[in-house]
Design a protein around this motif. Structure first.
Motif, PDB file in Angstrom:
ATOM      1  N   ASN A 122       0.837  -1.202   0.000  1.00 55.46           N
ATOM      2  CA  ASN A 122       0.000   0.000   0.000  1.00 55.46           C
ATOM      3  C   ASN A 122       0.870   1.250   0.000  1.00 55.46           C
ATOM      4  O   ASN A 122       1.424   1.601   1.018  1.00 55.46           O
ATOM      5  CB  ASN A 122      -0.913   0.015   1.226  1.00 55.46           C
ATOM      6  CG  ASN A 122      -1.927   1.140   1.140  1.00 55.46           C
ATOM      7  OD1 ASN A 122      -2.265   1.599   0.056  1.00 55.46           O
ATOM      8  ND2 ASN A 122      -2.407   1.588   2.281  1.00 55.46           N
ATOM      9  N   PRO A 123       1.051   1.891  -1.118  1.00 57.98           N
ATOM     10  CA  PRO A 123       0.345   1.646  -2.376  1.00 57.98           C
ATOM     11  C   PRO A 123       1.084   0.690  -3.315  1.00 57.98           C
ATOM     12  O   PRO A 123       2.289   0.594  -3.309  1.00 57.98           O
ATOM     13  CB  PRO A 123       0.326   3.039  -3.007  1.00 57.98           C
ATOM     14  CG  PRO A 123       1.612   3.667  -2.545  1.00 57.98           C
ATOM     15  CD  PRO A 123       1.861   3.113  -1.167  1.00 57.98           C
ATOM     16  N   ASP A 155       5.469   0.207  -1.323  1.00 56.13           N
ATOM     17  CA  ASP A 155       5.628   0.051   0.124  1.00 56.13           C
ATOM     18  C   ASP A 155       5.466  -1.435   0.432  1.00 56.13           C
ATOM     19  O   ASP A 155       4.923  -2.188  -0.400  1.00 56.13           O
ATOM     20  CB  ASP A 155       4.563   0.883   0.863  1.00 56.13           C
ATOM     21  CG  ASP A 155       4.816   0.972   2.366  1.00 56.13           C
ATOM     22  OD1 ASP A 155       5.903   0.547   2.816  1.00 56.13           O
ATOM     23  OD2 ASP A 155       3.933   1.473   3.088  1.00 56.13           O
TER      24      ASP A 155
HETATM   25 MN    MN Z   1       2.129   2.609   2.850  1.00 53.39          MN
END
Ligand code: MN
Ligand code: GDP
Length: 383
Positions: free
Chosen positions: A193-194, A207
């Motif tokens: 995320n993302p 991430d």
């Molecule tokens: Mn993140």
């Protein structure tokens, strides 16, 4: 065990999940050298801490030159992000972002199955998306016995709202690889995320949140080595070294018991009589002097502890053994704090007699869990 972003990305890369090239740095000068080596026009300097929301906290900054990377690293290193001090930064070639998606696989304990989640509304807190637009979040369980099926990746991709055919192709491959990483590393959580789409339509993990099952680490010595002893609470580190099960809580009564169930009910009883546990140690099957000394060392190193409660039910471990262990431990270490001992079960009377005979002024024997809890809370309050 939670991994840092850079460690998670290293595992992602091993399983063929696309990530950006980067370097770890512990000083601003190293960050500058890292940016130079990467040779990218722009880099991103990212705080490495075992907590989320680094972006919002100012722990993630773009830099347009090695000098700027050095300056940004200087700002980020030493920063406190939700109680975690930044000691390392990850410097990575910056990506251009067209879209931010979210992809994760974790355990759904209720269903006893791995659960995938995918949404094109990524980049933000996933809890927010789940609350605001639950329909935008595609959820898919994988039957661990049947294993992951390629059609499931397609379903997830369509249900999650990825509608560009080229993106679909990449996401389908990525879902499969993420499952391989999840199973291959005995993970409890793999979260991206993302998951970004670049302006040129390339998809990659920007991430990583990667949690590995502690109980499976023996199968992954390379991952076990990733543990950062600095990140752990010092007492949890001590407990781990001494092989004691220890959990820190926020009250002032230190609790030792044998067996997780007994320890849990002890916490409840302390609460029932108006006290608050500072921590607890599970002696498990061991009640010998070695085990008791180790547990007492861990417990008494916590300055919050004002009183100690031993709650022992003698089954396989006999109460006289534990009493001997307690007395031997007290011979070896000086403890001024009040200690209340409740012994029940096999050889409880012998055990109690031994403790009474020792006649130590700070050692109090009680027969029931409730009276022991009341006593220790009262004694701790007088400290
Ligand atoms: Mn993140
Ligand atoms: P988190 O805040 O701890 O979840 O850290 P992330 O790694 O998810 O980064 C937070 C946000 O920083 C991302 O959602 C992006 O918007 C931004 N960011 C991170 N890396 C880059 C990058 O390479 N380029 C750009 N433009 N933004 C980035």
């Amino acid at each position: 065990m939670d991994l840092y972003e850079y460690q998670g990305k290293e595992l992602f890369a091993r399983f063929g999940i696309p990530v950006s090239e980067g370097r770890l740095a512990t000083t601003p000068a190293e960050a500058r050298a890292a940016a130079q080596e990467l040779g990218s026009a722009q880099v991103v300097v990212k705080a490495q801490v075992l907590t989320g929301g680094r972006g919002k906290a100012g722990g993630i900054k773009l830099a347009g030159s090695p000098e700027e990377a050095e300056a940004r690293a200087g700002e980020i290193l030493g920063m406190d992000i939700r109680g975690h001090v930044v000691r390392k930064v990850w410097v990575e070639a910056a990506s251009d972002i067209a879209k931010e998606y979210y992809l994760s696989v974790t355990f759904d304990r209720g269903e006893k199955k791995p659960l995938f989640m995918l949404t094109t509304e990524g980049g933000v807190d996933i809890e927010e998306v789940a609350a605001r637009s639950p329909d935008a979040l595609a959820r898919l369980h994988v039957d661990p016995l049947v294993g992951f099926q390629p059609f499931q990746a397609r379903w997830l991709c369509f249900a999650g709202g990825v509608d560009d055919p080229d993106e679909q192709k990449q996401v389908i491959g990525l879902v499969q690889k993420l499952y391989e990483a999840f199973v291959g590393a005995d993970a409890m959580l793999c979260e991206v995320n993302p998951l970004i789409v670049t302006p040129t339509g390339e998809i990659k993990a920007l991430d990583s949140k990667f949690t590995v099952d502690d109980n499976a680490l023996f199968r992954h010595p390379d991952i076990a080595e990733m543990r950062d002893p600095e990140a752990a609470d010092p007492r949890e580190r001590l407990a781990r070294e001494k092989d004691v099960t220890y959990v820190k809580l926020d009250g002032d009564i230190g609790i030792l018991g044998n067996g997780a169930g007994l320890v849990m009910s002890t916490l409840d009883v302390i609460d029932q009589v108006g006290g608050r546990p500072a921590n607890f140690c599970d002696l498990g099957g061991g009640g010998d002097a070695e085990g008791v000394v180790a547990a007492l060392e861990v417990i008494t190193s916590d300055p919050d502890v004002k009183g100690i409660l031993f709650n022992i039910f003698g089954g396989i471990t006999r109460c006289d053994e534990v009493a001997r262990g307690i007395l031997a431990a007290l011979e070896r270490m000086t403890i001024e704090l009040p200690i209340v001992v409740r012994l029940d079960g096999t050889n409880a009377e012998e055990g109690r007699a031994m403790l009474a005979e020792a006649a130590r002024s700070n050692l109090h024997v009680e027969e029931t869990m409730l009276s022991a809890a009341e006593r220790v809370v009262e004694l701790a309050g007088a400290q």
